[in-house]
Every structure is written in C-alpha cells, then in structure tokens.
Design an enzyme around this catalytic site. Structure first.
Site, short mmCIF file in Angstrom:
data_model
loop_
_atom_site.label_atom_id
_atom_site.label_comp_id
_atom_site.label_asym_id
_atom_site.label_seq_id
_atom_site.Cartn_x
_atom_site.Cartn_y
_atom_site.Cartn_z
N LYS A 64 15.25 3.39 -3.51
CA LYS A 64 14.34 2.25 -3.45
C LYS A 64 15.12 0.94 -3.33
CE LYS A 64 11.06 4.56 -6.61
NZ LYS A 64 10.17 4.29 -7.76
N PHE B 57 -0.77 -1.00 -12.28
CA PHE B 57 0.50 -1.43 -11.69
C PHE B 57 0.61 -1.15 -10.19
CE2 PHE B 57 1.00 2.69 -13.87
CZ PHE B 57 1.40 3.51 -12.82
N ARG C 106 14.76 16.26 -9.52
CA ARG C 106 14.04 15.53 -10.58
C ARG C 106 14.83 15.52 -11.89
NH1 ARG C 106 8.88 13.60 -9.46
NH2 ARG C 106 8.30 13.50 -11.66
N THR D 156 10.49 9.14 -15.36
CA THR D 156 9.96 7.99 -14.63
C THR D 156 10.31 6.68 -15.34
OG1 THR D 156 8.11 9.38 -13.96
CG2 THR D 156 7.84 7.01 -13.66
N ARG E 148 18.20 7.53 -13.22
CA ARG E 148 17.32 6.45 -13.72
C ARG E 148 17.81 5.94 -15.08
NH1 ARG E 148 11.60 9.37 -12.09
NH2 ARG E 148 11.39 8.45 -10.02
N ASN F 71 13.06 2.14 -11.08
CA ASN F 71 13.82 3.34 -11.41
C ASN F 71 14.63 3.90 -10.26
OD1 ASN F 71 11.69 4.33 -9.99
ND2 ASN F 71 10.73 5.40 -11.71
N HIS G 299 12.97 7.60 -5.74
CA HIS G 299 11.74 8.41 -5.78
C HIS G 299 12.14 9.85 -5.48
CE1 HIS G 299 7.73 9.92 -5.04
NE2 HIS G 299 8.23 10.52 -3.98
P1 TYD Z 1 4.88 8.23 -10.67
O1 TYD Z 1 4.55 8.81 -9.34
O2 TYD Z 1 3.96 8.48 -11.82
O3 TYD Z 1 6.35 8.67 -11.16
P2 TYD Z 1 7.58 9.32 -10.37
O4 TYD Z 1 8.11 8.25 -9.44
O5 TYD Z 1 8.56 9.68 -11.47
O6 TYD Z 1 7.05 10.55 -9.66
O7 TYD Z 1 4.99 6.62 -10.53
C1 TYD Z 1 5.42 6.03 -9.34
C2 TYD Z 1 6.21 4.79 -9.64
O8 TYD Z 1 5.39 3.82 -10.29
C3 TYD Z 1 7.35 5.05 -10.61
O9 TYD Z 1 8.50 5.53 -9.94
C4 TYD Z 1 7.54 3.70 -11.25
C5 TYD Z 1 6.16 3.09 -11.24
N1 TYD Z 1 5.49 3.19 -12.57
C6 TYD Z 1 5.43 2.07 -13.37
O10 TYD Z 1 5.96 1.00 -13.02
N2 TYD Z 1 4.80 2.14 -14.58
C7 TYD Z 1 4.23 3.29 -15.03
O11 TYD Z 1 3.66 3.31 -16.15
C8 TYD Z 1 4.29 4.47 -14.19
C9 TYD Z 1 3.69 5.77 -14.64
C10 TYD Z 1 4.92 4.37 -12.97
#
Ligand code: TYD
Length: 167
Positions: free
Chosen positions: A10, A58, A91, A97, A108, A122, A125
């Site tokens: 990202k 968000f 993962r 996350t 992360r 983070n 993806h």
């Molecule tokens: P998500 O798809 O739930 O997690 P992942 O990327 O681990 O599969 O969330 C997408 C992105 O949204 C995540 O990488 C960071 C952001 N995010 C937040 O900023 N706050 C949050 O509470 C969550 C769940 C995600």
C-alpha cells in the site's frame, strides 16, 4: 494443490521505502510470484476492492488511503503469489489487521501504525480466502498479465478499442 493470493504493497509501504523488505519477507514463504505491477488506483478500483466494507465508518478513509491521498504516493504495487497454502502463509507473515495487535516480527507489527484518526495503516493487503483472492486477482489483473493460467479465461476480438502502444 496450489493457491493464489493477491498482495498489495500500500502507499504507506511505498512511501516508507519498504518494498524490498516486504518482498524479502514474502520470499521466506518460497511461493512463486506469478504477476506483479505498479498501479495508479482509481476511486472505482479502491471502492470495488473494499466493497465488503462499504458500510463501515472508516470506508471513505481507507479508499483515500489505498488511492495514496494520505501519503502523497498515488500508486500501489500489486502482486500475485502462488503455491501451497499461499493465503495462510502470506497472512501469517503480514500479521493482524490492527498493527498494534499484530505480532511484533510480522510485516504489520514491524511497519504498521494507527493514525491519530484511528485508521490502521498496515502497509500490505493480503487476500483473506480463496474466493476473495479470485475476486481480487480478477479485479486487479487481466489474464494476460499473469504468467500462469489461474482461472478460466477466453479469447475475444475487440475492435475500435483505444489504447496506447509504443510510438
Ligand atoms: P479488512 O479487510 O477487515 O482487513 P485485512 O486488510 O486484514 O483483510 O480491512 C481492510 C483495511 O481497512 C485494513 O487493512 C485496514 C483498514 N481498517 C481500519 O482502518 N480499521 C478497522 O477497524 C478495520 C477492521 C480495518
């Protein structure tokens, strides 16, 4: 049986010059890279990518984040890794996350942060399961951009399509 997974480095990862570190960490998996490119992310692409989160508070912020608006880096690096247990391996390496909950040696945990606005920056993806991986890979790549046949594809002849070629 091999699995494929979409990885995005990202805009925060690019801005912090972490591309090499992240690729080195991912190489520990011994998975194969079968596609890779830099992408300028449109609002439509970002919204489609995060479609499952469109009702979250968000959502608007993570769309801006993926587009690079928060980091002055209007691009992401998109890769497809392939091999046994690819999703779990990637993962696990990426970590949780929430960067503060992620194991400290994970990608992360090492490089992520939570902004003062509460957004998880983070760095990477990683697709969450095989059907999401398929949906995301088909969203980010065309069949021609992937060097193996991951999913069924077909040949079509398109006339009068405007595209750039080398001059
Ligand atoms: P998500 O798809 O739930 O997690 P992942 O990327 O681990 O599969 O969330 C997408 C992105 O949204 C995540 O990488 C960071 C952001 N995010 C937040 O900023 N706050 C949050 O509470 C969550 C769940 C995600």
């Amino acid at each position: 049986m091999g699995q494929s997974v979409l990885i995005l480095i990202k805009p925060d990862g690019l801005k912090k010059s972490l591309t090499g570190n992240i690729l080195s960490r991912l190489s520990e998996t011994k998975l194969e890279i079968v596609a890779a490119k830099m992408v300028r992310v449109s609002k439509e692409l970002a919204e489609e990518h995060y479609q499952q989160l469109k009702d979250k508070p968000f959502f608007a912020e993570i769309i801006k984040y993926l587009q690079g608006d928060l980091h002055d880096r209007k691009k992401v690096m998109a890769l497809v890794y392939w091999g046994a247990e690819a999703i779990k391996k990637c993962r696990d390496l990426a970590g949780s996350t929430n960067p503060e909950e992620a194991e400290s040696t994970s990608i992360r945990g090492s490089y992520g942060r939570i902004t003062t606005g509460g957004i998880y920056e983070n760095v990477v993806h990683v697709s969450s399961n095989p059907s999401e991986a398929e949906r995301e890979i088909k969203l980010w790549f065309t069949p021609d951009e992937i060097i193996v046949d991951l999913y069924a594809a077909k040949d079509i002849i398109q006339k009068e399509i405007k595209k750039k070629v080398w001059a």
